[in-house]
Scaffold this motif. Structure first.
Motif: not given
Length: 386
Positions: A312-340
């Motif tokens: 998976l490209s960096e862009e694909e990983q970032g997109d997937e992390y957003l798509l999965m993580g934003l389904r959760l009420t605990e949300g996403i860690d922006l630093s993990r997004y930056e890492k992917y």
């Protein structure tokens, strides 16, 4: 609920593709066979494909195992035991690992359930879908409401943990009718419910009926009202949403599904199974042959039935992390997004979404979708990913 480990965890998904009947709304990889399935042969193939993936993921510790389908409760307990034994041989499995199996009420037998429990299954997920007989017929289910209630009772007395599914926004459903049914479900539930809005998926009989004008489902406004009602009733009962469609008492969330939504690693074995694996510096997307008998032959010949094993490209990983993580009420860690993604989210876009109350900040460097944002989650994700 914890905010998740930095890597999201590691799980194993086992896909059993066979069903007694195909539901008209279902677009999962499930197949009906009128002759008995050779479970001995399939069990050996599962063992073989697991071995292939163990070579790629050696050293990881398994936190969850999930038997999905199809209808895994059509598997013999001995088949389940063989697969679990093989996983234990190949990986270290946490002592308190969550081991889930999906079951249909129509295939629930107390003896078989005891067999699954002896094999190591400690959580069952029942496909109840409705507690109203006329709607169960409409949904093409093989069980009635009485059978569903009996299956819930058997499951509660056999397994430490239980969840069951209901589908709402069904044809002719009213908010009052749904509230009554939902309250009954909460009364029957242990500590987890999965509540899905009926969606019309292309390639299903429902898709054809809907476009022929023979199937009427609630309009978007009524669908939104039913969703709001679902959130309010479950939260009041102590089963708040922790993901768009999943509700649990705090601490009783489905650990396996959290691996997906927290963008962890997971092996997917069986016909049509998907996986996400970190191998060295690469994150791989895997998927296997969907047709059961072709999958079986490919595994027997090659040790696996992969049809996709792509980085998976960096862009694909970032997109997937957003798509999965934003389904959760605990949300996403922006630093993990930056890492992917190897980039930051555009601060102007984030600011705009905050201003319009589509997302909210929850502590340092974390954001989540608001209830309003959940209604347009795809658009929120697209905005953040742009």
């Amino acid at each position: 609920m914890s905010q998740g480990t930095s890597d999201g965890g590691f799980g194993i998904y086992v896909h059993w593709p066979f069903c007694a009947a195909k539901c008209p709304y279902c677009d999962f990889n499930s197949h009906v066979r009128h002759q008995p399935v050779d479970q001995e042969r399939f069990a050996a193939a599962f063992e073989k494909e697991l071995s292939y993936f163990a070579d790629l993921t050696g050293g990881k510790t398994v936190q969850s195992i999930f038997f999905g389908g199809g209808t895994p409760s059509l598997m013999e307990p001995a088949t389940v035991a063989r697969i679990l034994d093989k996983i234990s041989d190949l990986w270290t499995v946490e002592a308190d690992a969550e081991i889930s199996l999906e079951a249909n009420p129509s295939s629930v037998e107390a003896g078989r359930f005891k067999g699954y429990r002896s094999a190591g299954v400690n959580r069952v997920s029942l496909g109840v879908q409705s507690l109203i007989d006329i709607d169960l017929k409409l949904l093409g289910r093989l069980h009635d409401a009485k059978t569903a209630r009996s299956a819930i009772e058997i499951a509660r007395s056999t397994f430490p943990r239980l969840s069951f599914d209901l589908i709402y926004a069904r044809p002719d459903q009213t908010p009052g009718g749904w509230e009554q049914e939902l309250n009954e479900a909460i009364g029957l539930a242990a500590d987890h419910l999965s509540l899905y809005q009926l969606t019309i998926e292309e390639g299903t009989p429902y898709f054809q009926l809907y476009h022929a004008g023979k199937l009427k489902i609630p309009d978007p406004d009524l669908g939104a009202e039913l969703y709001e009602l679902t959130q309010d009733v479950t939260a009041k009962a102590g089963l708040p949403a922790y993901e768009v469609s999943n509700h649990a008492k705090p601490g009783a969330e489905c650990r396996h599904n959290l691996v997906y939504w927290r963008y962890g690693d997971y092996v997917g074995v069986g016909p049509g199974a998907h996986g996400r694996l970190t191998v060295g510096v690469n994150r791989l997307a895997t998927s296997t042959e969907r047709h059961p008998e072709t999958w079986l032959e490919n595994v027997e010949q090659s040790g696996h039935a992969l049809i996709e094993n792509a980085g998976l490209s960096e862009e694909e990983q970032g997109d997937e992390y957003l798509l999965m993580g934003l389904r959760l009420t605990e949300g996403i860690d922006l630093s993990r997004y930056e890492k992917y993604a190897n980039r930051s989210i555009d601060p102007r876009r984030l600011s705009d979404l905050l201003e319009h109350k589509m997302v909210e900040e929850i502590g340092e460097n974390r954001v989540r979708a608001t209830r309003e944002g959940f209604f347009v989650l795809d658009a929120v994700v697209a905005d953040l990913a742009a």
